[in-house]
Motif scaffolding. Structure first.
Motif: not given
Length: 321
Positions: A113, A117, A121, A131, A201, A204-205
């Motif tokens: 993940s 991410a 990004n 996404r 993910t 983290y994003l």
């Protein structure tokens, strides 16, 4: 009498709200409690009764049909841990499988993940579409997804057909990936990771988007490469999110059993048996002789494990903050 002793009661009188304001506050509280009272009563009747009866049941023998329980004290716990050779062996096997899943799923989720991410990004166009695509496995009904995976992994499923068409016939599993004791548990771990990656993910994003870009830009000006930026800036700042992802994965693995029930039912030969599935099987899958007392005892053992995980979560979060 000093001036201070005279002024303090007067100050307390000035600070005390008038009787009308106190009455208005109590009236608002009463209205609020009137709205939430049905939900509170329903929880006490359903949730509180269920919790209390389940706890008492862990100290009794009951098959779900007889009108009375037979109290055995800590006998159910002793049977699970050592007294009953069959149950104790099943518990040890389920414990080994559960530990493997608890370690592998969170670690692989983080490994997969975080790069996803970072890729999302860095994308400037179609970020919302990508996404949504990555989040789709999480919002899809779990049982339907698990059945689909089971069909894909069958002996004549899509995975074996794809391997054969690519000239990788030596990797095919004639029994199916879920029918081979050597591949059943690793395959289910891959499926669990696939279903866990979307939420990780997005977490983290969100963390990456909250990082001040000036920090990364300053590091690059000082000559730091991408690996050094990831290791010394991004990773430390994302550490609280990583801890949360790992502990959430461990919690879900400790209590989840749906995929193991739908895909393999603990087979082949108990190689995919886990704690949650064992408790379910003791309660509902023993024909006319279910052991609800043992299932309840195992459930409370799992609850104790969840409490320990919660304490570990709080301690780790305090360390990384």
């Amino acid at each position: 009498m000093s001036t201070t002793s005279v002024e303090r009661p007067a100050e307390r009188l000035r600070e005390r709200p008038p009787a009308g304001a106190r009455g208005e506050r109590w009236r608002r509280w009463g209205i609020g409690w009137a709205f939430v009272a049905p939900a509170v009563v329903l929880f006490l009747l359903m949730g509180g009764y269920t919790i209390a009866s389940g706890f008492l049941l862990s100290f009794a023998k009951w098959n779900g049909f007889t009108p009375d329980w037979r109290w055995v004290g800590l006998g159910n716990y002793a049977d699970l841990l050592y007294a009953d050779p069959s149950l104790a062996a099943d518990l040890r096997r389920a414990a080994g499988n559960t530990v493997q899943v608890m370690v592998a799923v969170p670690v692989l989720t983080v490994v997969v993940s975080l790069p996803l991410a970072m890729m999302l990004n860095s994308v400037t166009r179609l970020r919302a579409v990508l996404r949504s695509v990555y989040f789709l496995p999480y919002v899809t009904t779990g049982i339907a997804v698990y059945y689909a995976w089971r069909y894909v992994l069958e002996p004549d499923g899509a995975i074996n057909l794809m391997l054969g068409s690519l000239g990788l016939g030596s990797l095919r599993q004639p029994q199916g990936f879920l029918g081979n004791p050597d591949t059943a548990l690793p395959t289910l771990i891959v499926v669990l990771v696939w279903s866990s990656v979307p939420v990780a993910t997005l977490l983290y994003l969100s963390g990456l988007q909250a990082i001040n870009g000036n920090l990364i830009e300053a590091a690059r000006i000082d000559g730091a490469g991408s690996w050094h930026v990831l290791r010394h800036i991004i990773w430390p700042l994302l550490r609280p999110i990583t801890v949360a992802i790992v502990l959430l994965g461990i919690r879900d693995t400790l209590h989840g059993f749906q995929i193991f029930l739908v895909a393999t039912n603990g087979g082949p030969g108990g190689h995919t048996d886990v704690f949650g599935l064992m408790a379910y099987r003791l309660a509902f899958m023993k024909g006319l002789a279910p052991s609800l007392g043992h299932a309840s005892a195992l459930g409370w053992l799992l609850f104790a494990g969840a409490v320990l995980l919660t304490l570990a979560n709080a301690r780790l979060l305090r360390r990384v903050q």
